[in-house]
Scaffold this active site. Structure first.
Site, PDB file in Angstrom:
ATOM      1  N   ASP A 322       0.824  -1.202   0.000  1.00 58.39           N
ATOM      2  CA  ASP A 322       0.000   0.000   0.000  1.00 58.39           C
ATOM      3  C   ASP A 322       0.866   1.263   0.000  1.00 58.39           C
ATOM      4  OD1 ASP A 322      -2.422   1.386   0.039  1.00 58.39           O
ATOM      5  OD2 ASP A 322      -3.307  -0.024   1.473  1.00 58.39           O
ATOM      6  N   ASP A 383     -10.309   3.402  -3.330  1.00 53.88           N
ATOM      7  CA  ASP A 383     -11.005   2.218  -2.830  1.00 53.88           C
ATOM      8  C   ASP A 383     -12.440   2.131  -3.355  1.00 53.88           C
ATOM      9  OD1 ASP A 383      -8.636   2.036  -1.520  1.00 53.88           O
ATOM     10  OD2 ASP A 383      -9.496   1.917   0.493  1.00 53.88           O
TER      11      ASP A 383
END
Ligand code: GLA
Length: 564
Positions: A322, A383
């Protein structure tokens, strides 16, 4: 700024990583020297044919009498057949072209891409190297299937020469075939990864027991049988702690036996295991704690080699990296993810375990321009859902649009519009189908995010539909492209393997039902084609010029169209 807002903004630029690459080596079997005509004995005289040496031993030069004086021409002995002493071609000179030789060991000693050989020293296979360069072979163990040097397949699935026959079937005198060795380009032969990931349904609440239960349900629900493989542990497994040597430590009550235990459990089910970290110093669990306290230090910056080797040693086959820390610190995506890719390759070289590298920097700095050469998949947007939220087509569609970079995609390298929210709160069967169809038409990774223990039959039918999975996994690995758009009535077409086959998605992005027409000319086909409705599972027969159907608002129809 809250997590949703800040990630959404950050999402304007993500990235991905995945180690791959590899050298390419080709070897052509050089003819074994030797052999030639061996002759035997000394010149014969008196006309008795000289039969030459009774047997050329391994091709050592036999000086046969070339010309018999007074007699018939000396045959100098037949051709030496390479001789039983020819070993691996190494010293065998007997016979016409020698091959491989019985001892050519096709890379048995190669590992992790070190020069392997379809018989390193065998003259048949000259030097067929699967994974001639360390990077090529890091996750591959070159020389895998090198048979007598005829073909060395480096790469992810190759296994260090264990299958090489290195010339066992070759006998001196046969044709030498070094063949070509293809250096291992890691994971290149793999379709978009299919599996399940913990984040969408569990966020930071994950423990051994939760992952174990999901892994069990993964099998019992039929996902495994349908071809899904990965059980991916996302953020929340690590609170950022290390021991005095810098090794990652975890909470023993949450992860009894450490992370290796859960990887072992997943492997025991015949599945693969995935794990997660951040490219920066602190991970998303520090910046946006969700389900656990804020976790400073939950990133791998400063420990890339150490952490990725650790993941590999624990047994993980997939790692998602990430960008919360990287983004906050203003790191350069390409630089950071390239360094991580290198660390992953080094880890694989040491353990022999390939790892899928999933770059997750939300499309920052256009990863489709640089991530394909260093990763398997790269996120292209923010997301698709935030923990506890409701599935929403207004997140699915922009993520789909952001992931359309057809020229970046090839077998083993995929744009990633994010994990699936099929089967999550808020979506109807029709919406689940449209979401799945969008991912399939774009050849996206399929990482389910719903709770598998409570999966409905409808959700299972969407996730496991064999036509849809075949479209997603089509070996050409092409992305679909938009071929028609009339004010939001859209047609996408994806070229499939086989002859004149297309996956076609009719997508209605307007607020009312409308007829959408797939014109065969638009998808590169002639006047006649047969049409199959994928979700209905119905062959609609042969059509001429086009196929038109009414599509409800914000819904879609997925077809397989086969030209004559
Ligand atoms: C980011 C990623 C998500 C998820 C979370 C975990 O938002 O984009 O997919 O991994 O972090 O915190």
């Amino acid at each position: 700024m809250n997590r949703a807002a800040s990630l959404w903004i950050a999402a304007l630029a993500p990235a991905v990583l995945l180690g791959c690459g590899g050298g390419e080596g080709s070897s052509t079997g050089s003819s074994a020297a030797g052999g030639d005509i061996t002759g035997g004995g000394a010149p014969s005289t008196g006309g008795v044919p000289n039969t030459g040496g009774s047997k050329a031993a391994g091709g050592t030069t036999n000086a046969g009498g070339l010309s018999a004086t007074g007699g018939a021409l000396d045959t100098g002995g037949a051709k030496s057949t390479g001789g039983s002493l020819a070993m691996g071609g190494k010293t065998s000179t007997g016979g016409v072209p020698n091959t491989g030789g019985s001892k050519a060991a096709g890379g048995t000693t190669s590992a992790g891409g070190l020069p392997s050989g379809g018989g390193a020293s065998d003259t048949g296979g000259a030097r067929s190297t699967g994974g001639s360069s360390p990077s090529g072979g890091t996750s591959s163990n070159g020389g895998a299937a090198s048979t007598g040097g005829s073909k060395a397949n480096g790469g992810a699935t190759s296994t260090g020469g264990s299958k090489s026959n290195g010339g066992t079937t070759s006998a001196g005198g046969a044709a030498s075939s070094g063949g070509s060795g293809v250096g291992g380009t890691t994971m290149d032969s793999s379709g978009p990864p299919m599996g399940w990931a913990s984040w969408n349904s569990f966020a930071g609440t994950i423990t051994y027991n939760i992952i174990k239960a999901q892994a069990d349900a993964f099998v019992s629900s039929g996902l495994k049988a349908a071809g899904y493989q990965f059980v991916n542990i996302d953020e929340g497994w690590w609170q950022g702690t290390r021991d005095s040597s810098g090794n990652i430590t975890t909470i023993a009550s949450d992860w009894p036996g450490g992370m290796q235990a859960i990887a072992d459990y997943i492997h025991g089910l015949g599945l693969k295991a995935g794990i997660y970290t951040d490219a920066g110093k602190d991970g998303c669990g520090y910046y946006y704690p969700t389900g656990r306290p804020a976790a400073p230090g939950s990133g791998s910056e400063g420990h890339y080699d150490q952490d990725f080797l650790q993941f590999s040693k624990w047994g993980f086959d997939f790692v998602k990296v990430d960008w919360c820390g990287g983004n906050s610190e203003g790191l350069d995506s390409k630089t950071a993810y390239t360094a991580i890719s290198n660390s992953i390759q080094k880890a694989t070289a040491q353990t022999g375990r390939p790892m899928v590298f999933s770059v997750c920097n939300w499309g920052n700095q256009s990863p489709w321009n640089w991530a394909p050469s260093i990763s398997t998949m790269w996120r292209t947007s923010g997301d698709i859902i935030y923990y506890g939220g409701t599935a929403d087509m207004n997140r699915v569609l922009p993520n789909f649009d952001s992931a359309l970079h057809p020229t970046a995609q090839s077998l083993g390298h995929y744009n990633d519009p994010d994990m699936l929210i099929v089967g999550m709160k808020g979506f109807s069967l029709a919406q689940n189908r449209t979401h799945m169809a969008l991912w399939a038409i774009s050849g996206a990774p399929l990482l389910a995010g719903n709770n598998l223990e409570s999966m409905s039959a409808d959700t299972k039918s969407v996730l496991t539909n064999s036509d849809v999975l075949a479209i997603d996994q089509d070996p050409l690995a092409k992305q679909g492209t938009k071929v028609a758009d009339t004010s939001g009535l859209q047609v996408y077409s994806r070229v499939l393997s086989g002859t004149n086959r297309r996956a076609v998605l009719l997508l209605n992005r307007t607020t009312s039902a409308a007829t959408i027409t797939a014109r065969f000319a638009d998808i590169g086909l002639g006047a006649t084609a047969t049409v199959r409705d994928v979700w209905a599972g119905t062959d609609l027969g042969s059509k001429t010029t086009s196929y038109a159907v009414s599509v409800p608002t914000y819904d879609s129809v997925l077809l397989i169209v086969t030209g004559a």
